[in-house]
Scaffold this motif. Structure first.
Motif, PDB file in Angstrom:
ATOM      1  N   LEU A  85      40.460  48.974  30.090  1.00  0.00           N
ATOM      2  CA  LEU A  85      41.710  49.138  30.834  1.00  0.00           C
ATOM      3  C   LEU A  85      42.225  47.812  31.385  1.00  0.00           C
ATOM      4  CD1 LEU A  85      40.863  52.448  32.735  1.00  0.00           C
ATOM      5  CD2 LEU A  85      42.350  52.179  30.742  1.00  0.00           C
ATOM      6  N   LEU A  86      41.310  46.976  31.881  1.00  0.00           N
ATOM      7  CA  LEU A  86      41.733  45.704  32.447  1.00  0.00           C
ATOM      8  C   LEU A  86      42.206  44.738  31.364  1.00  0.00           C
ATOM      9  CD1 LEU A  86      39.057  45.077  35.232  1.00  0.00           C
ATOM     10  CD2 LEU A  86      41.472  45.639  35.529  1.00  0.00           C
ATOM     11  N   LEU A  87      41.466  44.640  30.259  1.00  0.00           N
ATOM     12  CA  LEU A  87      41.876  43.733  29.187  1.00  0.00           C
ATOM     13  C   LEU A  87      43.169  44.207  28.528  1.00  0.00           C
ATOM     14  CD1 LEU A  87      38.445  42.843  27.535  1.00  0.00           C
ATOM     15  CD2 LEU A  87      39.967  41.311  28.798  1.00  0.00           C
ATOM     16  N   GLY A  88      43.298  45.528  28.364  1.00  0.00           N
ATOM     17  CA  GLY A  88      44.550  46.056  27.827  1.00  0.00           C
ATOM     18  C   GLY A  88      45.718  45.739  28.732  1.00  0.00           C
ATOM     19  N   ALA A 147      28.029  37.752  37.380  1.00  0.00           N
ATOM     20  CA  ALA A 147      28.989  37.201  36.420  1.00  0.00           C
ATOM     21  C   ALA A 147      30.031  38.246  36.031  1.00  0.00           C
ATOM     22  CB  ALA A 147      28.255  36.697  35.182  1.00  0.00           C
ATOM     23  N   LEU A 148      29.584  39.481  35.819  1.00  0.00           N
ATOM     24  CA  LEU A 148      30.525  40.546  35.470  1.00  0.00           C
ATOM     25  C   LEU A 148      31.481  40.844  36.620  1.00  0.00           C
ATOM     26  CD1 LEU A 148      28.116  43.018  33.597  1.00  0.00           C
ATOM     27  CD2 LEU A 148      29.911  41.593  32.589  1.00  0.00           C
ATOM     28  N   ALA A 149      30.967  40.827  37.844  1.00  0.00           N
ATOM     29  CA  ALA A 149      31.824  41.091  39.005  1.00  0.00           C
ATOM     30  C   ALA A 149      32.869  39.994  39.173  1.00  0.00           C
ATOM     31  CB  ALA A 149      30.969  41.213  40.270  1.00  0.00           C
ATOM     32  N   VAL A 150      32.465  38.743  39.027  1.00  0.00           N
ATOM     33  CA  VAL A 150      33.414  37.630  39.138  1.00  0.00           C
ATOM     34  C   VAL A 150      34.455  37.725  38.026  1.00  0.00           C
ATOM     35  CG1 VAL A 150      33.662  35.129  38.953  1.00  0.00           C
ATOM     36  CG2 VAL A 150      31.799  36.095  40.311  1.00  0.00           C
ATOM     37  N   GLY A 151      34.021  38.061  36.816  1.00  0.00           N
ATOM     38  CA  GLY A 151      34.965  38.229  35.724  1.00  0.00           C
ATOM     39  C   GLY A 151      35.958  39.337  35.998  1.00  0.00           C
ATOM     40  N   THR A 152      35.494  40.430  36.599  1.00  0.00           N
ATOM     41  CA  THR A 152      36.383  41.531  36.952  1.00  0.00           C
ATOM     42  C   THR A 152      37.416  41.101  37.974  1.00  0.00           C
ATOM     43  OG1 THR A 152      34.638  43.163  36.521  1.00  0.00           O
ATOM     44  CG2 THR A 152      36.466  43.868  37.921  1.00  0.00           C
ATOM     45  N   ALA A 157      42.998  39.671  39.410  1.00  0.00           N
ATOM     46  CA  ALA A 157      43.907  38.708  40.020  1.00  0.00           C
ATOM     47  C   ALA A 157      44.952  38.229  39.015  1.00  0.00           C
ATOM     48  CB  ALA A 157      43.114  37.520  40.570  1.00  0.00           C
ATOM     49  N   ALA A 158      44.527  38.020  37.772  1.00  0.00           N
ATOM     50  CA  ALA A 158      45.458  37.550  36.745  1.00  0.00           C
ATOM     51  C   ALA A 158      46.524  38.600  36.449  1.00  0.00           C
ATOM     52  CB  ALA A 158      44.690  37.197  35.471  1.00  0.00           C
ATOM     53  N   GLY A 190      39.668  47.088  39.884  1.00  0.00           N
ATOM     54  CA  GLY A 190      38.779  46.027  40.354  1.00  0.00           C
ATOM     55  C   GLY A 190      37.868  46.505  41.471  1.00  0.00           C
ATOM     56  N   ILE A 191      38.424  47.266  42.401  1.00  0.00           N
ATOM     57  CA  ILE A 191      37.612  47.814  43.492  1.00  0.00           C
ATOM     58  C   ILE A 191      36.505  48.702  42.938  1.00  0.00           C
ATOM     59  CG2 ILE A 191      37.640  49.415  45.450  1.00  0.00           C
ATOM     60  CD1 ILE A 191      40.437  48.346  46.120  1.00  0.00           C
ATOM     61  N   GLY A 192      36.877  49.617  42.031  1.00  0.00           N
ATOM     62  CA  GLY A 192      35.875  50.494  41.448  1.00  0.00           C
ATOM     63  C   GLY A 192      34.842  49.733  40.654  1.00  0.00           C
ATOM     64  N   GLY A 193      35.305  48.742  39.876  1.00  0.00           N
ATOM     65  CA  GLY A 193      34.384  47.993  39.028  1.00  0.00           C
ATOM     66  C   GLY A 193      33.392  47.160  39.810  1.00  0.00           C
ATOM     67  N   VAL A 194      33.880  46.365  40.775  1.00  0.00           N
ATOM     68  CA  VAL A 194      32.960  45.497  41.517  1.00  0.00           C
ATOM     69  C   VAL A 194      32.043  46.298  42.427  1.00  0.00           C
ATOM     70  CG1 VAL A 194      34.526  43.532  41.406  1.00  0.00           C
ATOM     71  CG2 VAL A 194      34.619  45.057  43.386  1.00  0.00           C
ATOM     72  N   THR A 195      32.503  47.436  42.909  1.00  0.00           N
ATOM     73  CA  THR A 195      31.646  48.274  43.744  1.00  0.00           C
ATOM     74  C   THR A 195      30.493  48.833  42.931  1.00  0.00           C
ATOM     75  OG1 THR A 195      33.506  48.897  45.172  1.00  0.00           O
ATOM     76  CG2 THR A 195      31.551  50.293  45.241  1.00  0.00           C
ATOM     77  N   ALA A 196      30.794  49.342  41.728  1.00  0.00           N
ATOM     78  CA  ALA A 196      29.737  49.869  40.865  1.00  0.00           C
ATOM     79  C   ALA A 196      28.770  48.778  40.439  1.00  0.00           C
ATOM     80  CB  ALA A 196      30.357  50.546  39.648  1.00  0.00           C
TER      81      ALA A 196
END
Length: 231
Positions: A85-88, A147-152, A157-158, A190-196
């Motif tokens: 979803l984010l990359l799309g 690393a995954l959280a920072v990437g998310t 942000a982008a 992003g909130i859901g991703g970094v929290t998980a």
């Protein structure tokens, strides 16, 4: 793997991706529903067309990303879904940076600020979730998840920044609604991703943080009943 098996897997993946794309491909009713859910009552044909193009730019990439990303996450569930979803969304916002061709019905919008499409409370929730997860992962030395959280965070942000600076297109209210949706969905994911990622443990504290993250995700991504007053 033998070449015939590689070709068979590629063919099967292509057929699955095509089937998913056909099911997800948006039409006028999808565009109208999207605008109405994000604060645009009674959209006209031009506004609906703008929303349909907005959806097509995203959904075109979803099937192929979802098929390609799972091996990177060792599964086909939450991680790959959020990344898809984010990359799309990122690809779609990059494509939308090109000025719209053809005549415009309205003058260009005044330059938008970040808080015009994402309220301060949304930004605060996103920042808290990102900071809490990154700090927790750094302290516990979970470098892969860090690393995954920072990437998310970078992806979210982008997408948000691109939604702010995207050239205006079509009616002002539809343009604003789609900008708001892009930014808020990206921040919510992003909130859901970094929290998980940041709290993967099975203890009570992790469970409570994940529940709080889910509540924040639902609040941030909730459709708008009306557009911001700045519209």
């Amino acid at each position: 793997m033998p070449w015939d098996n590689v070709l068979a897997v590629a063919l099967l993946g292509g057929l699955i991706g095509l089937a998913i794309l056909i099911v997800l491909w948006p039409g006028e009713k999808h565009g109208k529903r999207l605008l109405e859910r994000w604060g645009v009552p009674g959209p006209d044909a031009e506004e609906v067309a703008l929303a349909v193009r907005y959806l097509k730019r995203r959904r075109l990439w979803y099937p192929w990303l979802f098929l390609a990303l799972p091996p990177l996450f060792d599964d086909t569930t939450t991680g790959s879904l959020v990344a898809t979803l984010l990359l799309g969304g990122l690809i779609a916002e990059l494509l939308a940076q090109r000025p719209a061709r053809g005549p415009r019905r309205e003058a260009d919008l005044a330059p938008r600020t970040l808080t015009a499409i994402a309220p301060a409370w949304v930004l605060v929730l996103g920042a808290l979730a990102a900071a809490g997860s990154v700090v927790h992962l750094a302290v516990t030395a979970q470098w892969k998840f860090l690393a995954l959280a920072v990437g998310t965070v970078v992806l979210c942000a982008a997408i948000t920044a691109l939604a702010v600076r995207r050239p205006s297109a079509g009616a002002a209210r539809a343009d604003l609604a789609l900008r708001c949706r892009s930014a808020r969905v990206a921040i919510g994911l992003g909130i859901g991703g970094v929290t998980a990622l940041g709290w993967p443990g099975g203890n009570l504290a992790s469970f409570l943080v994940v529940v709080a993250g889910l509540a924040a995700f639902l609040a941030v991504t909730a459709p708008l009943k009306r557009l911001p007053a700045a519209a």
